[in-house]
Write a protein that holds these residues in place. Structure first.
Motif, PDB file in Angstrom:
ATOM      1  N   GLY A  41       0.787  -1.240   0.000  1.00  0.00           N
ATOM      2  CA  GLY A  41       0.000   0.000   0.000  1.00  0.00           C
ATOM      3  C   GLY A  41       0.812   1.278   0.000  1.00  0.00           C
ATOM      4  N   ALA A  42       2.045   1.222  -0.496  1.00  0.00           N
ATOM      5  CA  ALA A  42       2.855   2.450  -0.479  1.00  0.00           C
ATOM      6  C   ALA A  42       3.632   2.610  -1.780  1.00  0.00           C
ATOM      7  CB  ALA A  42       3.825   2.418   0.700  1.00  0.00           C
ATOM      8  N   GLY A  43       3.556   3.793  -2.349  1.00  0.00           N
ATOM      9  CA  GLY A  43       4.390   4.158  -3.491  1.00  0.00           C
ATOM     10  C   GLY A  43       5.781   4.576  -3.029  1.00  0.00           C
ATOM     11  N   ILE A  44       6.679   4.735  -3.998  1.00  0.00           N
ATOM     12  CA  ILE A  44       8.108   4.891  -3.692  1.00  0.00           C
ATOM     13  C   ILE A  44       8.415   6.068  -2.768  1.00  0.00           C
ATOM     14  CG2 ILE A  44       8.573   6.247  -5.810  1.00  0.00           C
ATOM     15  CD1 ILE A  44      10.961   3.590  -4.398  1.00  0.00           C
ATOM     16  N   GLY A  45       7.649   7.154  -2.843  1.00  0.00           N
ATOM     17  CA  GLY A  45       7.958   8.326  -2.010  1.00  0.00           C
ATOM     18  C   GLY A  45       6.923   8.600  -0.950  1.00  0.00           C
ATOM     19  N   ASP A  46       6.073   7.617  -0.655  1.00  0.00           N
ATOM     20  CA  ASP A  46       4.926   7.886   0.219  1.00  0.00           C
ATOM     21  C   ASP A  46       5.241   7.848   1.714  1.00  0.00           C
ATOM     22  OD1 ASP A  46       3.315   8.181  -1.968  1.00  0.00           O
ATOM     23  OD2 ASP A  46       2.443   6.169  -1.879  1.00  0.00           O
ATOM     24  N   LEU A  47       6.297   7.170   2.113  1.00  0.00           N
ATOM     25  CA  LEU A  47       6.556   6.947   3.544  1.00  0.00           C
ATOM     26  C   LEU A  47       7.965   7.397   3.889  1.00  0.00           C
ATOM     27  CD1 LEU A  47       5.184   3.262   3.779  1.00  0.00           C
ATOM     28  CD2 LEU A  47       3.958   5.361   4.398  1.00  0.00           C
ATOM     29  N   ASP A  48       8.231   7.568   5.184  1.00  0.00           N
ATOM     30  CA  ASP A  48       9.623   7.842   5.586  1.00  0.00           C
ATOM     31  C   ASP A  48      10.435   6.546   5.440  1.00  0.00           C
ATOM     32  OD1 ASP A  48       9.271   6.215   7.872  1.00  0.00           O
ATOM     33  OD2 ASP A  48       8.733   7.928   9.135  1.00  0.00           O
ATOM     34  N   ASP A  49      11.730   6.678   5.521  1.00  0.00           N
ATOM     35  CA  ASP A  49      12.605   5.526   5.240  1.00  0.00           C
ATOM     36  C   ASP A  49      12.259   4.305   6.092  1.00  0.00           C
ATOM     37  OD1 ASP A  49      13.996   6.693   3.248  1.00  0.00           O
ATOM     38  OD2 ASP A  49      15.866   6.983   4.370  1.00  0.00           O
TER      39      ASP A  49
END
Ligand SMILES: NC(=O)c1ccc[n+]([C@@H]2O[C@H](COP(=O)([O-])OP(=O)(O)OC[C@H]3O[C@@H](n4cnc5c(N)ncnc54)[C@H](O)[C@@H]3O)[C@@H](O)[C@H]2O)c1
Length: 259
Positions: free
Chosen positions: A91-99
């Motif tokens: 459920g996350a795209g490449i820039g959606d979350l912190d590291d």
């Protein structure tokens, strides 16, 4: 209808959706089935209802795979079919979350969808080599149309499913080159009416209606329709199919995006 009489099958992710439909279909076609899932309550209920055996499994626990396969062999005397169906989204795209969150989601989805599938193939091949009468088997891995047309909103899921396609071909050709009568093929489902897509609809309202429109049939697949393709590839109906892929997407990837 494929004849699976006398075949012994292991189906992962059997508690829901495509896995549950596959267990039902295999039992109807005459197979003996060990279903596995993380969800003990739903998995054991489904298997009890249709006359399959059940055991709890986390497919990402790669060290446990040989013992899971051994349960099928101990109960039924051999292993003919493995369906690597269990899967999850991140459920996350490449820039959606912190590291920290991004790599945790990536590691988990790769461990389940890719490493779990690889570990399953490895353990199944070891068991199939020892089948009474000689090595024989069929492995069916479940990818996704996101392996071909990836989701910008889920880099880990899309990448893991892309890798499953190539994994299947490598496994298929390794077995063929080793002279083993063990086939490995991939089913590529499109949007299918299961728990996975119902969860996604809760996160993204309107998703089901939107993905239905991507098929010229203007609907989602019923899981039984995906199970039919799995049963065919698992059967002896297609001895020259290995390293192959079957799209079960209602034509979604066969039409120009302008239509
Ligand atoms: N539903 C779709 O639209 C769709 C489309 C393309 C591909 N797929 C693929 O089909 C397969 C089945 O998905 P579904 O739609 O039936 O989903 P689902 O969520 O209805 O069922 C998945 C099952 O896998 C189990 N599972 C999850 N992680 C597990 C783990 N680590 N170990 C053991 N079991 C685990 C879940 O408990 C669940 O019972 C998945 O590989 C999925 O990626 C689904």
């Amino acid at each position: 209808m494929p004849n699976l009489a006398g075949k012994v099958a292991l189906v992962t992710g059997c508690a829901s959706g495509i896995g549950a439909a596959t267990v039902r279909r295999f039992i109807a076609d005459g197979a003996k089935v060990l279903g596995t899932d993380l969800d003990e309550a739903r998995g054991s209920a489904l298997c009890a209802e249709v006359g399959a055996m059940f055991t709890v499994q986390d497919v990402s626990d790669r060290a446990a795979w040989p013992a899971i396969v051994a349960k099928a062999v101990a109960a039924f005397g051999r292993l003919d079919i493995l369906v690597n169906n269990a899967g999850m989204v991140s459920g996350a795209g490449i820039g959606d979350l912190d590291d920290e969150a991004m790599f945790a989601a990536w590691d988990q989805v790769l461990a389940v969808n890719l490493t779990g599938t690889m570990a399953g193939c490895r353990a199944a091949i070891a068991a199939m080599r020892e089948n009474p009468g000689g090595p024989k088997g069929a492995i069916v891995n479940i990818a996704s149309t996101t392996a071909i047309a990836p989701l910008p909103t889920d880099v880990g899921y899309s990448a893991s499913k892309g890798a499953v396609r190539v994994l299947s071909k490598s496994v298929a050709t390794w077995c063929a080159k080793a002279g083993l009568d063990i086939r490995c093929n991939t089913v590529i489902p499109g949007a299918t009416q299961t728990g996975m897509i119902a969860d996604a609809e809760r996160r993204i309202p309107g998703l089901i209606a939107a993905v239905a429109k991507t098929s010229p049939l203007n609907r989602l697949a019923d899981p039984s329709e995906t199970a039919a393709a799995i049963a065919f590839l698992a059967s002896d109906e297609c001895p020259f199919m290995t390293g192959a892929e079957m799209l079960v997407d209602g034509g979604a990837l066969s039409i120009h995006p302008g239509f």
